[in-house]
Motif scaffolding. Sequence first.
Motif, PDB file in Angstrom:
ATOM      1  N   GLY A 125       0.825  -1.200   0.000  1.00 36.06           N
ATOM      2  CA  GLY A 125       0.000   0.000   0.000  1.00 36.06           C
ATOM      3  C   GLY A 125       0.861   1.253   0.000  1.00 36.06           C
ATOM      4  N   PRO A 126       0.465   2.305   0.745  1.00 33.91           N
ATOM      5  CA  PRO A 126       1.227   3.566   0.747  1.00 33.91           C
ATOM      6  C   PRO A 126       2.660   3.416   1.232  1.00 33.91           C
ATOM      7  CG  PRO A 126      -0.962   3.886   1.699  1.00 33.91           C
ATOM      8  CD  PRO A 126      -0.777   2.406   1.530  1.00 33.91           C
ATOM      9  N   ILE A 127       2.944   2.358   2.011  1.00 34.52           N
ATOM     10  CA  ILE A 127       4.307   2.164   2.523  1.00 34.52           C
ATOM     11  C   ILE A 127       5.312   2.106   1.371  1.00 34.52           C
ATOM     12  CG2 ILE A 127       5.815   0.542   3.755  1.00 34.52           C
ATOM     13  CD1 ILE A 127       3.398  -0.291   5.423  1.00 34.52           C
ATOM     14  N   ALA A 128       4.878   1.585   0.235  1.00 35.66           N
ATOM     15  CA  ALA A 128       5.773   1.460  -0.922  1.00 35.66           C
ATOM     16  C   ALA A 128       6.217   2.805  -1.466  1.00 35.66           C
ATOM     17  CB  ALA A 128       5.085   0.653  -2.024  1.00 35.66           C
ATOM     18  N   ASP A 129       5.504   3.872  -1.081  1.00 34.35           N
ATOM     19  CA  ASP A 129       5.812   5.202  -1.627  1.00 34.35           C
ATOM     20  C   ASP A 129       6.568   6.084  -0.647  1.00 34.35           C
ATOM     21  OD1 ASP A 129       4.371   4.542  -3.969  1.00 34.35           O
ATOM     22  OD2 ASP A 129       2.486   5.111  -3.003  1.00 34.35           O
ATOM     23  N   TRP A 130       7.069   5.509   0.445  1.00 37.59           N
ATOM     24  CA  TRP A 130       7.711   6.323   1.477  1.00 37.59           C
ATOM     25  C   TRP A 130       9.223   6.441   1.310  1.00 37.59           C
ATOM     26  CZ3 TRP A 130       4.724   3.934   6.228  1.00 37.59           C
ATOM     27  CH2 TRP A 130       3.389   4.359   6.159  1.00 37.59           C
ATOM     28  N   GLY A 131       9.755   5.937   0.208  1.00 37.84           N
ATOM     29  CA  GLY A 131      11.182   6.080  -0.051  1.00 37.84           C
ATOM     30  C   GLY A 131      12.067   5.135   0.726  1.00 37.84           C
ATOM     31  N   LEU A 132      11.489   4.080   1.271  1.00 35.28           N
ATOM     32  CA  LEU A 132      12.266   3.105   2.030  1.00 35.28           C
ATOM     33  C   LEU A 132      12.903   2.093   1.085  1.00 35.28           C
ATOM     34  CD1 LEU A 132       9.600   2.378   4.800  1.00 35.28           C
ATOM     35  CD2 LEU A 132      11.527   3.973   4.955  1.00 35.28           C
ATOM     36  N   ALA A 133      14.097   1.633   1.430  1.00 28.20           N
ATOM     37  CA  ALA A 133      14.728   0.571   0.643  1.00 28.20           C
ATOM     38  C   ALA A 133      13.925  -0.709   0.824  1.00 28.20           C
ATOM     39  CB  ALA A 133      16.171   0.368   1.095  1.00 28.20           C
ATOM     40  N   LEU A 134      13.492  -1.290  -0.299  1.00 31.23           N
ATOM     41  CA  LEU A 134      12.659  -2.493  -0.261  1.00 31.23           C
ATOM     42  C   LEU A 134      13.404  -3.689  -0.835  1.00 31.23           C
ATOM     43  CD1 LEU A 134       9.251  -0.972  -1.506  1.00 31.23           C
ATOM     44  CD2 LEU A 134      10.031  -1.289   0.852  1.00 31.23           C
ATOM     45  N   ASP A 135      13.006  -4.851  -0.380  1.00 30.81           N
ATOM     46  CA  ASP A 135      13.564  -6.102  -0.890  1.00 30.81           C
ATOM     47  C   ASP A 135      12.409  -7.084  -1.035  1.00 30.81           C
ATOM     48  OD1 ASP A 135      14.915  -8.398  -1.519  1.00 30.81           O
ATOM     49  OD2 ASP A 135      16.108  -8.481   0.335  1.00 30.81           O
ATOM     50  N   LYS A 136      11.926  -7.248  -2.265  1.00 31.77           N
ATOM     51  CA  LYS A 136      10.834  -8.188  -2.551  1.00 31.77           C
ATOM     52  C   LYS A 136       9.625  -7.952  -1.642  1.00 31.77           C
ATOM     53  CE  LYS A 136      14.039 -11.773  -4.139  1.00 31.77           C
ATOM     54  NZ  LYS A 136      14.582 -13.132  -3.897  1.00 31.77           N
ATOM     55  N   ASN A 137       9.106  -6.743  -1.663  1.00 31.59           N
ATOM     56  CA  ASN A 137       7.908  -6.376  -0.896  1.00 31.59           C
ATOM     57  C   ASN A 137       8.124  -6.390   0.611  1.00 31.59           C
ATOM     58  OD1 ASN A 137       6.055  -5.533  -2.740  1.00 31.59           O
ATOM     59  ND2 ASN A 137       4.864  -7.412  -2.776  1.00 31.59           N
ATOM     60  N   HIS A 138       9.364  -6.380   1.041  1.00 32.39           N
ATOM     61  CA  HIS A 138       9.698  -6.245   2.448  1.00 32.39           C
ATOM     62  C   HIS A 138      10.578  -5.012   2.623  1.00 32.39           C
ATOM     63  CE1 HIS A 138       8.501 -10.453   2.201  1.00 32.39           C
ATOM     64  NE2 HIS A 138       8.393 -10.482   3.516  1.00 32.39           N
TER      65      HIS A 138
END
Length: 338
Positions: free
Chosen positions: A257-270
């Motif tokens: 959801g919105p968490i994906a747009d917060w500029g955090l480094a992601l690794d396979k949806n984590h």
Amino acid sequence: MPTPHRTDVAIIGAGPVGLFAVFECGMLKLHCHVVDVLDVQGGQCAALYPEKPIYDIPGQPRIEAAELIDRLVAQAAPFAPVYHLGQRVETLARQPDGRWLVGTSAGTEIDAAAVIVAAGVGAFGPNRPPLAGIEAYENRSVFYMVTRKEALRGKRVVVAGGGDSALDWSILLADIAAKVMVVHRRDKFRGAPDSVAKLHALAEAGKIELVTPYQLHGLEGAGGQLSAVTVATLDGEVRRLDADVLLPFFGLSMNLGPIADWGLALDKNHIAIDQATAATSVPGIFAVGDIATYPHKLKLILTGFAEAASAAHAIHPLARPGEVLHFEYSTTSGVPAA
């Protein structure tokens, strides 16, 4: 416009790890506001399997998920957390003073020195099997979760899947349902070795029927009530299973959801974090529990509990700059006043 709530820590997610984060922050005299999209505390434990037994909580040989949540809520209660339930965090913005402003779908705003993301697997939903007409049976005789096992007493139950949830519920229902049939496309199961051994022992005792290697093929019934589930091999051999209930356990689909747009480094949806501190790639934002990842992480509740403790200690200097933190064990300090 309402004045934002001001606090030390905003916690996104009121599942078991989010609740324990309240306790760990409270032990350091940090106050928390907690936001969750569900209208009750507990996350997946409350929404998906409140009656499911959990065996890997230290000091608890066996505890049902709902009881674990009740105890975690009670453990956090002395620190007077403020819960904002039935709301989804929509916005997260850094303010000029370096603090964070959290905005929810209900218009709530929380001004916090730091943020802990404890959102489990994000916005979760079941992976539905591709069966024609399954919608007509959902929540009537096809269920993606079991909230009350007694409702299945005396029923003919087909459990589909080969992971821990499928195995756990098959074992639990063996003495409750009239018949339990476990459908899996392989002869080998992916669950914990002890659960696999119990499953095979129950099958040998005639309390469970293993329907392998088959996969779901179709549904029969009327008015939302199943009368049978058809299954098929990869070679097209079809078999009919008389059944009242189908429990498909094919995992959860993840949506940050919105968490994906917060500029955090992601690794396979984590969210990628530093294992030592639970810090994300953005200063002041931390992640704990199933949503957080690092090399060789074990996805266990107790792992999330440890991450919550690490996050609280890393947050203290942000919320209390210049204040020296003297580490003490709880047996020495007791539970400080909120």
